[in-house]
Design an enzyme around this catalytic site. Structure first.
Site, PDB file in Angstrom:
ATOM      1  N   CYS A   1     -77.691  18.559  23.489  1.00 41.92           N
ATOM      2  CA  CYS A   1     -77.794  18.916  22.058  1.00 41.92           C
ATOM      3  C   CYS A   1     -77.564  17.723  21.120  1.00 41.92           C
ATOM      4  CB  CYS A   1     -76.845  20.056  21.717  1.00 41.92           C
ATOM      5  SG  CYS A   1     -75.270  19.995  22.578  1.00 41.92           S
TER       6      CYS A   1
ATOM      7  N   HIS B   1     -73.473  20.160  15.323  1.00 38.11           N
ATOM      8  CA  HIS B   1     -72.946  18.836  15.625  1.00 38.11           C
ATOM      9  C   HIS B   1     -73.318  17.898  14.476  1.00 38.11           C
ATOM     10  CE1 HIS B   1     -72.118  20.453  19.441  1.00 38.11           C
ATOM     11  NE2 HIS B   1     -73.058  19.877  20.177  1.00 38.11           N
TER      12      HIS B   1
HETATM   13  N1  LIG Z   1     -73.952  25.396  23.752  1.00 41.28           N
HETATM   14  C1  LIG Z   1     -74.784  24.432  23.386  1.00 41.28           C
HETATM   15  O1  LIG Z   1     -74.808  23.963  22.237  1.00 41.28           O
HETATM   16  C2  LIG Z   1     -75.743  23.868  24.400  1.00 41.28           C
HETATM   17  C3  LIG Z   1     -76.711  22.969  23.975  1.00 41.28           C
HETATM   18  C4  LIG Z   1     -77.599  22.418  24.899  1.00 41.28           C
HETATM   19  C5  LIG Z   1     -77.500  22.804  26.219  1.00 41.28           C
HETATM   20  N2  LIG Z   1     -76.543  23.697  26.609  1.00 41.28           N
HETATM   21  C6  LIG Z   1     -76.496  24.086  28.030  1.00 41.28           C
HETATM   22  O2  LIG Z   1     -76.876  25.444  28.131  1.00 41.28           O
HETATM   23  C7  LIG Z   1     -76.166  26.071  29.202  1.00 41.28           C
HETATM   24  C8  LIG Z   1     -75.437  27.311  28.687  1.00 41.28           C
HETATM   25  O3  LIG Z   1     -74.548  26.946  27.660  1.00 41.28           O
HETATM   26  P1  LIG Z   1     -73.839  28.045  26.738  1.00 41.28           P
HETATM   27  O4  LIG Z   1     -73.182  27.263  25.666  1.00 41.28           O
HETATM   28  O5  LIG Z   1     -74.782  29.139  26.376  1.00 41.28           O
HETATM   29  O6  LIG Z   1     -72.709  28.619  27.749  1.00 41.28           O
HETATM   30  P2  LIG Z   1     -71.999  30.043  27.747  1.00 41.28           P
HETATM   31  O7  LIG Z   1     -71.876  30.602  26.384  1.00 41.28           O
HETATM   32  O8  LIG Z   1     -70.756  29.818  28.525  1.00 41.28           O
HETATM   33  O9  LIG Z   1     -72.993  30.976  28.591  1.00 41.28           O
HETATM   34  C9  LIG Z   1     -73.228  30.761  29.954  1.00 41.28           C
HETATM   35  C10 LIG Z   1     -74.276  31.757  30.450  1.00 41.28           C
HETATM   36  O10 LIG Z   1     -74.587  31.464  31.810  1.00 41.28           O
HETATM   37  C11 LIG Z   1     -74.442  32.658  32.578  1.00 41.28           C
HETATM   38  N3  LIG Z   1     -74.072  32.325  33.940  1.00 41.28           N
HETATM   39  C12 LIG Z   1     -73.005  31.611  34.358  1.00 41.28           C
HETATM   40  N4  LIG Z   1     -72.999  31.533  35.700  1.00 41.28           N
HETATM   41  C13 LIG Z   1     -74.085  32.214  36.135  1.00 41.28           C
HETATM   42  C14 LIG Z   1     -74.633  32.497  37.423  1.00 41.28           C
HETATM   43  N5  LIG Z   1     -74.057  32.064  38.538  1.00 41.28           N
HETATM   44  N6  LIG Z   1     -75.770  33.229  37.494  1.00 41.28           N
HETATM   45  C15 LIG Z   1     -76.365  33.675  36.368  1.00 41.28           C
HETATM   46  N7  LIG Z   1     -75.898  33.450  35.116  1.00 41.28           N
HETATM   47  C16 LIG Z   1     -74.778  32.721  35.013  1.00 41.28           C
HETATM   48  C17 LIG Z   1     -73.376  33.443  31.855  1.00 41.28           C
HETATM   49  O11 LIG Z   1     -73.442  34.783  32.248  1.00 41.28           O
HETATM   50  P3  LIG Z   1     -72.147  35.761  32.297  1.00 41.28           P
HETATM   51  O12 LIG Z   1     -72.126  36.495  30.976  1.00 41.28           O
HETATM   52  O13 LIG Z   1     -72.464  36.680  33.415  1.00 41.28           O
HETATM   53  O14 LIG Z   1     -70.934  34.921  32.515  1.00 41.28           O
HETATM   54  C18 LIG Z   1     -73.822  33.216  30.411  1.00 41.28           C
HETATM   55  O15 LIG Z   1     -74.928  34.037  30.112  1.00 41.28           O
HETATM   56  C19 LIG Z   1     -75.240  24.992  29.771  1.00 41.28           C
HETATM   57  O16 LIG Z   1     -75.901  24.389  30.867  1.00 41.28           O
HETATM   58  C20 LIG Z   1     -75.115  23.997  28.650  1.00 41.28           C
HETATM   59  O17 LIG Z   1     -74.838  22.699  29.100  1.00 41.28           O
HETATM   60  C21 LIG Z   1     -75.670  24.238  25.731  1.00 41.28           C
END
Ligand SMILES: NC(=O)c1ccc[n+]([C@@H]2O[C@H](COP(=O)([O-])OP(=O)(O)OC[C@H]3O[C@@H](n4cnc5c(N)ncnc54)[C@H](OP(=O)(O)O)[C@@H]3O)[C@@H](O)[C@H]2O)c1
Length: 352
Positions: free
Chosen positions: A144, A259
């Protein structure tokens, strides 16, 4: 007249869908990015015939927008998807993305799992859409912090070349996911009500009323965090220039969403602040403001750039302040824009 497709779309709660559209899987649909991707598919009227939500056992069976979240395990049916939007962490992407690709889907992955793979394009929709032309089923969305930086800097790099960047980030807690937002809110609530703050869980120190000068984690022996390494590597890959120097400090601040980045850009050819302003005024996805803030940028898809000024300590350097919504342009918006570009390509409109 209601067609069977309309009926299916209505049953699935899909506004704006049209017959003959795409089958879309959203992996990590319950997370901060996943939920934002669902909103964007709806807002942008993405031509989805069906959207299937996947998550882990923690939230399988729950409902979002009238759809039941499916468990992603060995019994899941991965067949028949055109697009799979992944935002469930790098481990989940490594385990499942290739299985979706093998079943015919194009995967757009928000995690860091494949960004360094030379065979996987790392794409910012306004900057290097031409890279989509060489994908083999997997496309990576940048980190991001890198994403918003690229939208702001690509026009400058194209015009005069960038020699070196010095960047300090001010990264919001939603960049670490939903649990981190809850951690900030819980600590802030306790502190404002005269209670002891709950012990930090996601971050090494309390984040409420604090600033953590190392966002991300340190790999063995490295004095830069993984967030800092991502920005260094991804900047060069996206701008297709290995010679760009990148000095970066990634910092976590108690902001919910968006950010911010203080950026010093040292160019190869001279560039005045006025010329930089002109370049960015016409750049896709950029909005110029005096002093952008996270609260104003939240919920928007653009990258906000302000405080463009000469660096008086160097003959070829300008300073600027760059703010964007990390859940939208930093992740979900770019993923959906890539899916839209892929659709345009299939319809015969060349990507890039
Ligand atoms: N947040 C940001 O600004 C941002 C920006 C760019 C990239 N990212 C990337 O995007 C990804 C998600 O980030 P987030 O911020 O959305 O995290 P988050 O709010 O913690 O959400 C994580 C998601 O992944 C699911 N998950 C975790 N383990 C899993 C598994 N084994 N099988 C299937 N689903 C699973 C979770 O499901 P449950 O509800 O079942 O736990 C939830 O839906 C990460 O790789 C992060 O690096 C994030």
């Amino acid at each position: 007249m209601t067609t069977p497709d309309d009926t299916r779309a209505a049953q699935n709660g899909e506004a704006g869908c049209r017959a003959g559209g795409k089958r879309v899987a959203v992996v990590g649909a319950t997370g901060a990015v996943g939920r934002t991707m669902l909103s964007l598919l709806r807002e942008r009227a993405f031509p989805a015939e069906e959207i299937v939500l996947f998550a882990s056992a923690r939230s399988a069976g729950t409902q979002i927008d009238g759809r039941t979240v499916q468990l992603l395990d060995e019994h899941a049916d991965l067949s028949g998807f055109d697009i799979a939007l992944f935002s469930a962490g790098a481990g989940t992407s490594r385990q499942w993305a290739s299985q979706f690709v093998d079943q015919g889907a194009t995967v757009i992955d928000n995690s860091s799992a494949f960004r360094r793979d030379p065979d996987v394009p790392l794409v910012v929709s306004e900057v290097n859409p031409h890279a989509l032309g060489r994908h083999h089923g997997l496309i990576a969305n940048p980190n991001c912090s890198t994403m918003q930086l690229m939208v702001a800097l690509a026009p400058i790099h194209r015009a005069v070349g960038i020699e070196r960047l010095v960047v300090s980030t001010y990264q919001s807690v939603s960049g670490t996911g939903q649990k981190a937002v809850a951690e900030l809110e819980g600590q802030a609530h306790a502190s404002l009500h005269g209670m002891d703050m709950p012990a930090p869980d996601i971050y090494p120190e309390p984040i409420a009323f604090n600033v953590i000068g190392a966002a991300g984690s340190f790999a063995d022996g490295d004095d830069h965090t993984d967030e800092e390494r991502k920005m260094m590597f991804e900047t060069r890959k996206i701008l297709e220039d290995e010679s760009i120097g990148v000095a970066v400090t990634c910092v976590r601040v108690p902001v919910r969403i968006c950010h911010s980045e203080a950026v010093n850009v040292q160019t190869r050819e001279p560039l005045s602040a006025e010329q930089a302003r002109e370049l960015l005024a016409n750049a896709p996805g950029v909005v110029l403001e005096e002093v952008p803030t996270p609260l104003r940028a939240q919920g928007r898809d653009e990258v906000f750039v302000g405080r463009i000024r000469r660096d008086e300590s160097h003959p070829r350097a300008v300073g600027m302040w760059v703010v964007s919504d990390n859940l939208r342009k930093g992740a979900a918006t770019n993923a959906v824009q890539i899916a839209e570009l892929l659709g345009a390509d299939r319809a015969g409109v060349p990507v890039g």
